[in-house]
Write a protein that holds these residues in place. Structure first.
Motif, mmCIF file in Angstrom:
data_model
loop_
_atom_site.group_PDB
_atom_site.id
_atom_site.type_symbol
_atom_site.label_atom_id
_atom_site.label_comp_id
_atom_site.label_asym_id
_atom_site.label_seq_id
_atom_site.Cartn_x
_atom_site.Cartn_y
_atom_site.Cartn_z
ATOM 1 N N ASP A 156 10.364 -10.604 13.924
ATOM 2 C CA ASP A 156 10.380 -9.959 12.611
ATOM 3 C C ASP A 156 10.663 -8.458 12.705
ATOM 4 N N GLU A 157 11.223 -8.026 13.833
ATOM 5 C CA GLU A 157 11.579 -6.618 14.016
ATOM 6 C C GLU A 157 13.101 -6.424 13.997
ATOM 7 N N THR A 158 13.771 -7.142 13.122
ATOM 8 C CA THR A 158 15.206 -6.931 12.981
ATOM 9 C C THR A 158 15.449 -5.574 12.322
ATOM 10 N N ASP A 159 16.643 -5.037 12.508
ATOM 11 C CA ASP A 159 16.975 -3.742 11.903
ATOM 12 C C ASP A 159 16.809 -3.783 10.388
ATOM 13 N N VAL A 160 17.226 -4.901 9.787
ATOM 14 C CA VAL A 160 17.159 -5.026 8.325
ATOM 15 C C VAL A 160 15.717 -5.022 7.851
ATOM 16 N N ILE A 161 14.869 -5.822 8.497
ATOM 17 C CA ILE A 161 13.460 -5.891 8.086
ATOM 18 C C ILE A 161 12.773 -4.548 8.300
ATOM 19 N N LEU A 162 13.009 -3.910 9.431
ATOM 20 C CA LEU A 162 12.390 -2.604 9.696
ATOM 21 C C LEU A 162 12.823 -1.570 8.669
ATOM 22 N N SER A 163 14.100 -1.573 8.312
ATOM 23 C CA SER A 163 14.601 -0.628 7.313
ATOM 24 C C SER A 163 13.946 -0.858 5.955
ATOM 25 N N ARG A 164 13.793 -2.126 5.580
ATOM 26 C CA ARG A 164 13.159 -2.441 4.298
ATOM 27 C C ARG A 164 11.680 -2.063 4.306
ATOM 28 N N LEU A 165 11.011 -2.238 5.438
ATOM 29 C CA LEU A 165 9.603 -1.853 5.540
ATOM 30 C C LEU A 165 9.442 -0.348 5.323
ATOM 31 N N ILE A 166 10.272 0.438 6.000
ATOM 32 C CA ILE A 166 10.208 1.896 5.850
ATOM 33 C C ILE A 166 10.442 2.293 4.402
ATOM 34 N N SER A 167 11.429 1.665 3.773
ATOM 35 C CA SER A 167 11.736 1.949 2.370
ATOM 36 C C SER A 167 10.545 1.645 1.472
ATOM 37 N N TYR A 168 9.884 0.517 1.728
ATOM 38 C CA TYR A 168 8.734 0.120 0.900
ATOM 39 C C TYR A 168 7.583 1.116 1.059
ATOM 40 N N TYR A 169 7.261 1.463 2.291
ATOM 41 C CA TYR A 169 6.149 2.387 2.523
ATOM 42 C C TYR A 169 6.404 3.731 1.840
ATOM 43 N N ARG A 170 7.611 4.223 1.945
ATOM 44 C CA ARG A 170 7.914 5.519 1.339
ATOM 45 C C ARG A 170 7.875 5.448 -0.180
ATOM 46 N N ARG A 171 8.306 4.337 -0.735
ATOM 47 C CA ARG A 171 8.234 4.164 -2.186
ATOM 48 C C ARG A 171 6.780 4.119 -2.646
ATOM 49 N N GLU A 172 5.955 3.386 -1.923
ATOM 50 C CA GLU A 172 4.531 3.300 -2.272
ATOM 51 C C GLU A 172 3.852 4.655 -2.141
ATOM 52 N N ARG A 173 4.234 5.403 -1.124
ATOM 53 C CA ARG A 173 3.647 6.736 -0.939
ATOM 54 C C ARG A 173 3.973 7.637 -2.125
ATOM 55 N N ARG A 174 5.181 7.549 -2.626
ATOM 56 C CA ARG A 174 5.564 8.385 -3.772
ATOM 57 C C ARG A 174 4.807 7.998 -5.037
ATOM 58 N N SER A 175 4.475 6.720 -5.179
ATOM 59 C CA SER A 175 3.829 6.250 -6.403
ATOM 60 C C SER A 175 2.305 6.236 -6.318
ATOM 61 N N ASN A 176 1.760 6.364 -5.117
ATOM 62 C CA ASN A 176 0.311 6.296 -4.934
ATOM 63 C C ASN A 176 -0.146 7.496 -4.114
ATOM 64 N N ARG A 177 -0.679 8.496 -4.800
ATOM 65 C CA ARG A 177 -1.081 9.730 -4.130
ATOM 66 C C ARG A 177 -2.346 9.564 -3.295
ATOM 67 N N LYS A 178 -2.978 8.406 -3.380
ATOM 68 C CA LYS A 178 -4.139 8.159 -2.524
ATOM 69 C C LYS A 178 -3.709 7.878 -1.082
ATOM 70 N N ILE A 179 -2.454 7.508 -0.915
ATOM 71 C CA ILE A 179 -1.942 7.271 0.426
ATOM 72 C C ILE A 179 -1.498 8.609 1.012
ATOM 73 N N LEU A 180 -2.119 9.000 2.109
ATOM 74 C CA LEU A 180 -1.735 10.235 2.780
ATOM 75 C C LEU A 180 -0.696 9.919 3.851
ATOM 76 N N VAL A 181 0.078 10.909 4.240
ATOM 77 C CA VAL A 181 1.177 10.646 5.165
ATOM 78 C C VAL A 181 1.140 11.622 6.334
ATOM 79 N N VAL A 182 1.473 11.090 7.508
ATOM 80 C CA VAL A 182 1.579 11.895 8.720
ATOM 81 C C VAL A 182 2.958 11.635 9.328
ATOM 82 N N ASP A 183 3.609 12.691 9.766
ATOM 83 C CA ASP A 183 4.903 12.569 10.418
ATOM 84 C C ASP A 183 4.694 12.023 11.831
ATOM 85 N N ALA A 184 5.045 10.750 12.032
ATOM 86 C CA ALA A 184 4.781 10.091 13.310
ATOM 87 C C ALA A 184 5.807 10.424 14.378
#
Length: 207
Positions: A156-184
């Motif tokens: 489940d670590e295909t390029d497509v799935i990984l790209s979609r996961l990153i997109s989802y997390y970033r979208r959720e971060r923008r809409s939910n300020r309770k989620i804090l972010v760290v530059d990994a």
């Protein structure tokens, strides 16, 4: 206090949880960490998909994304109530979870799940953690880290799935300020220091 590190594979969640556990244990806190290692339902669903199409994640000829995502949901639900919930009730000082429900909603998004029941399955069954921290990492760095890893690339670590996961997390971060972010993408030590600052600040607010 339950703190969840969320984010794409190879963002450093497991490494940072080990470091955080050591840091806070040295301060005399009772710290427990959790990671979903056993995924029996996922294995069964992927085995059925493989028998049907030759591919464990073939969303057209194997089992579609609803089956795949529901398997992740069920395995995390089992993990939460067998491991995390008892520790939460036992009043440990700090609980550190490698992934949480948002991660499995992210997989549902990556697998193109449309069924609302599957997408929201965990919402009413598992309470939110006290704090969620997104370990944010670009796809090119994720792929670089996967190449240097000892274990083989997961199905489940295909390029497509990984790209979609990153997109989802970033979208959720923008809409939910309770989620804090760290530059990994920072050094391991720099990420650790930033996580400790976030957690200590949050603990002071809660005390």
């Amino acid at each position: 206090m339950l703190i969840a590190l969320i984010g794409v594979d190879c963002a450093g969640k497991t490494t940072q949880i080990r470091r955080l556990k050591k840091h806070y244990a040295q301060q005399g806190l009772l710290v427990k960490s959790f990671s979903l290692k056993q995924k029996p339902t996922v294995r069964v669903v992927q085995a059925i998909s493989t028998r049907r199409s030759g591919d464990p994640i073939d969303l057209q000829n194997g089992l579609n994304g609803d089956f795949q995502a529901m398997a992740y949901n069920v395995d995390f639900l089992r993990h939460y109530y067998r491991n995390i919930e008892p520790a939460r009730l036992a009043h440990s000082d700090l609980l550190l979870s490698d992934r949480f429900t948002l991660c499995y909603k992210a997989y549902g998004f990556a697998l193109r799940v449309r069924n609302q029941f599957v997408r929201s399955f965990l919402d009413s069954l598992i309470p939110e953690p006290d704090l969620q921290i997104l370990m944010d990492l670009d796809l090119d760095l994720v792929l670089e880290r996967i190449k240097t890893r000892k274990e083989p690339r997961a199905v489940d670590e295909t390029d497509v799935i990984l790209s979609r996961l990153i997109s989802y997390y970033r979208r959720e971060r923008r809409s939910n300020r309770k989620i804090l972010v760290v530059d990994a993408s920072q050094t391991i030590k720099a990420v650790s220091n930033e996580l400790i600052c976030i957690i200590d600040h949050f603990r002071r607010k809660k005390s």
